[in-house]
Design a protein around this motif. Structure first.
Motif, PDB file in Angstrom:
ATOM      1  N   VAL A 152       6.975  10.120  -4.575  1.00  0.00           N
ATOM      2  CA  VAL A 152       7.865  10.183  -3.421  1.00  0.00           C
ATOM      3  C   VAL A 152       8.954   9.144  -3.623  1.00  0.00           C
ATOM      4  CG1 VAL A 152       8.061   9.851  -0.927  1.00  0.00           C
ATOM      5  CG2 VAL A 152       6.030  10.946  -1.883  1.00  0.00           C
ATOM      6  N   ARG A 153      10.195   9.583  -3.589  1.00  0.00           N
ATOM      7  CA  ARG A 153      11.309   8.649  -3.721  1.00  0.00           C
ATOM      8  C   ARG A 153      11.663   8.108  -2.343  1.00  0.00           C
ATOM      9  NH1 ARG A 153      12.433  12.492  -7.708  1.00  0.00           N
ATOM     10  NH2 ARG A 153      13.036  11.564  -9.702  1.00  0.00           N
ATOM     11  N   ILE A 154      12.050   6.840  -2.308  1.00  0.00           N
ATOM     12  CA  ILE A 154      12.466   6.220  -1.060  1.00  0.00           C
ATOM     13  C   ILE A 154      13.983   6.143  -1.062  1.00  0.00           C
ATOM     14  CG2 ILE A 154      12.285   4.211   0.439  1.00  0.00           C
ATOM     15  CD1 ILE A 154       9.618   5.648   0.050  1.00  0.00           C
ATOM     16  N   TYR A 213      10.024  -2.353  -4.099  1.00  0.00           N
ATOM     17  CA  TYR A 213      10.153  -1.163  -4.941  1.00  0.00           C
ATOM     18  C   TYR A 213      10.239  -1.528  -6.413  1.00  0.00           C
ATOM     19  CZ  TYR A 213      11.300   0.965  -0.437  1.00  0.00           C
ATOM     20  OH  TYR A 213      11.276   1.373   0.857  1.00  0.00           O
ATOM     21  N   ARG A 214      10.918  -2.630  -6.715  1.00  0.00           N
ATOM     22  CA  ARG A 214      10.990  -3.085  -8.111  1.00  0.00           C
ATOM     23  C   ARG A 214       9.613  -3.523  -8.598  1.00  0.00           C
ATOM     24  NH1 ARG A 214      15.690  -7.073  -9.542  1.00  0.00           N
ATOM     25  NH2 ARG A 214      14.916  -6.555 -11.596  1.00  0.00           N
ATOM     26  N   LYS A 215       8.880  -4.228  -7.753  1.00  0.00           N
ATOM     27  CA  LYS A 215       7.563  -4.737  -8.143  1.00  0.00           C
ATOM     28  C   LYS A 215       6.576  -3.607  -8.407  1.00  0.00           C
ATOM     29  CE  LYS A 215       3.890  -7.865  -6.659  1.00  0.00           C
ATOM     30  NZ  LYS A 215       3.475  -8.838  -5.636  1.00  0.00           N
ATOM     31  N   ILE A 234       0.841  -1.203   0.000  1.00  0.00           N
ATOM     32  CA  ILE A 234       0.000   0.000   0.000  1.00  0.00           C
ATOM     33  C   ILE A 234       0.878   1.255   0.000  1.00  0.00           C
ATOM     34  CG2 ILE A 234      -1.709   1.315   1.316  1.00  0.00           C
ATOM     35  CD1 ILE A 234      -2.693  -1.480   2.343  1.00  0.00           C
ATOM     36  N   ILE A 235       1.891   1.252   0.844  1.00  0.00           N
ATOM     37  CA  ILE A 235       2.804   2.394   0.912  1.00  0.00           C
ATOM     38  C   ILE A 235       3.580   2.534  -0.398  1.00  0.00           C
ATOM     39  CG2 ILE A 235       4.821   3.318   2.109  1.00  0.00           C
ATOM     40  CD1 ILE A 235       3.648   2.029   4.674  1.00  0.00           C
ATOM     41  N   CYS A 236       3.953   1.402  -1.004  1.00  0.00           N
ATOM     42  CA  CYS A 236       4.653   1.456  -2.301  1.00  0.00           C
ATOM     43  C   CYS A 236       3.769   2.082  -3.375  1.00  0.00           C
ATOM     44  CB  CYS A 236       5.074   0.051  -2.742  1.00  0.00           C
ATOM     45  SG  CYS A 236       6.472  -0.599  -1.838  1.00  0.00           S
ATOM     46  N   GLU A 237       2.506   1.700  -3.413  1.00  0.00           N
ATOM     47  CA  GLU A 237       1.586   2.276  -4.403  1.00  0.00           C
ATOM     48  C   GLU A 237       1.396   3.770  -4.173  1.00  0.00           C
ATOM     49  OE1 GLU A 237      -1.907  -0.159  -4.072  1.00  0.00           O
ATOM     50  OE2 GLU A 237      -1.056  -1.747  -5.312  1.00  0.00           O
ATOM     51  N   LEU A 238       1.284   4.186  -2.913  1.00  0.00           N
ATOM     52  CA  LEU A 238       1.138   5.612  -2.594  1.00  0.00           C
ATOM     53  C   LEU A 238       2.400   6.391  -2.966  1.00  0.00           C
ATOM     54  CD1 LEU A 238      -0.638   5.449   0.872  1.00  0.00           C
ATOM     55  CD2 LEU A 238      -1.584   6.381  -1.243  1.00  0.00           C
ATOM     56  N   ALA A 239       3.560   5.822  -2.684  1.00  0.00           N
ATOM     57  CA  ALA A 239       4.814   6.502  -3.016  1.00  0.00           C
ATOM     58  C   ALA A 239       4.949   6.662  -4.524  1.00  0.00           C
ATOM     59  CB  ALA A 239       5.998   5.719  -2.457  1.00  0.00           C
ATOM     60  N   GLY A 245      20.094  -6.836  -4.417  1.00  0.00           N
ATOM     61  CA  GLY A 245      18.987  -7.213  -5.285  1.00  0.00           C
ATOM     62  C   GLY A 245      18.517  -6.147  -6.247  1.00  0.00           C
ATOM     63  N   MET A 246      19.157  -5.000  -6.256  1.00  0.00           N
ATOM     64  CA  MET A 246      18.763  -3.941  -7.171  1.00  0.00           C
ATOM     65  C   MET A 246      19.347  -4.220  -8.557  1.00  0.00           C
ATOM     66  SD  MET A 246      19.115   0.171  -6.466  1.00  0.00           S
ATOM     67  CE  MET A 246      17.973   0.245  -5.105  1.00  0.00           C
ATOM     68  N   HIS A 247      18.585  -3.955  -9.588  1.00  0.00           N
ATOM     69  CA  HIS A 247      19.087  -4.124 -10.954  1.00  0.00           C
ATOM     70  C   HIS A 247      20.182  -3.077 -11.193  1.00  0.00           C
ATOM     71  CE1 HIS A 247      19.077  -4.146 -15.359  1.00  0.00           C
ATOM     72  NE2 HIS A 247      18.642  -5.402 -15.221  1.00  0.00           N
ATOM     73  N   PRO A 248      21.250  -3.435 -11.931  1.00  0.00           N
ATOM     74  CA  PRO A 248      22.350  -2.473 -12.143  1.00  0.00           C
ATOM     75  C   PRO A 248      21.909  -1.124 -12.728  1.00  0.00           C
ATOM     76  CG  PRO A 248      23.054  -4.643 -12.813  1.00  0.00           C
ATOM     77  CD  PRO A 248      21.592  -4.754 -12.475  1.00  0.00           C
ATOM     78  N   SER A 249      20.958  -1.140 -13.663  1.00  0.00           N
ATOM     79  CA  SER A 249      20.503   0.134 -14.231  1.00  0.00           C
ATOM     80  C   SER A 249      19.713   0.949 -13.204  1.00  0.00           C
ATOM     81  CB  SER A 249      19.662  -0.098 -15.487  1.00  0.00           C
ATOM     82  OG  SER A 249      18.483  -0.816 -15.168  1.00  0.00           O
ATOM     83  N   ASP A 250      18.948   0.265 -12.334  1.00  0.00           N
ATOM     84  CA  ASP A 250      18.218   0.966 -11.275  1.00  0.00           C
ATOM     85  C   ASP A 250      19.178   1.559 -10.253  1.00  0.00           C
ATOM     86  OD1 ASP A 250      15.818   0.305 -12.458  1.00  0.00           O
ATOM     87  OD2 ASP A 250      15.457  -1.437 -11.166  1.00  0.00           O
TER      88      ASP A 250
END
Length: 173
Positions: free
Chosen positions: A93-95, A124-126, A83-88, A157-162
């Motif tokens: 809003v960047r985390i 965050y990726r999802k 829910i917080i991810c969808e709101l951000a 676990g972050m993608h290199p481009s991200d």
């Protein structure tokens, strides 16, 4: 000098360790105080994270990994949910991920924070939430090079481009 081209402050006051005489140019000063109607950077806690992202809409919210004292048996209590991810994502809003948070905590607390960051990266990726990787250091010795930060977050676990995008984009909202 770690490959850093400029410093951005995220303090209510200027740090005594970073001065205008720094060999690294200080290009802008961000504070946690409100500029206009929106605070630039806020350190969040679980009690107010949803309300903050929904109503206040800061540019960056960080420190979510420290907000829960105890994890659940089958998953980390990482301070974030779908829910917080969808709101951000909806409210732009960047985390933020803080490398000094990892450096300052040792032992089991450090492992817990790394696990929570890894779980948050998956969320965050999802949900396509924009992230920012920064040191949020209050002392020069807590700073790390962008290449080190990128490697760490790729390992988590972050993608290199991200990871590269999270390091390079400076929000100016």
């Amino acid at each position: 000098l770690l490959g850093i081209t400029s410093l951005w402050f995220c303090y209510d006051h200027q740090s005594k360790f970073f001065t205008k005489l720094s060999p690294i140019p200080i290009t802008n000063v961000l504070t946690t105080k409100k500029t206009g109607n929106t605070p630039c950077v806020v350190s969040a806690t679980v009690d107010d994270i949803r309300d903050m992202i929904e109503r206040v809409r800061p540019t960056i919210a960080f420190g979510l990994e420290l907000s829960i004292p105890k994890d659940y048996i089958h998953q980390r209590a990482s301070g974030i949910n779908h829910i917080i991810c969808e709101l951000a994502q909806k409210n732009n809003v960047r985390i933020g991920f803080s490398s000094s948070l990892i450096i300052k905590n040792t032992g089991m607390k450090q492992a817990q924070i790394l696990g929570r960051m890894s779980q948050n990266i998956e969320l965050y990726r999802k949900y396509h939430v924009d992230t920012v990787i920064a040191s949020f250091a209050d002392h020069p010795y807590d700073m790390r090079s962008p290449a080190d930060l990128k490697s760490l977050f790729i390992t988590l676990g972050m993608h290199p481009s991200d990871a590269a995008k999270s390091l390079m984009e400076i929000p100016t909202k």
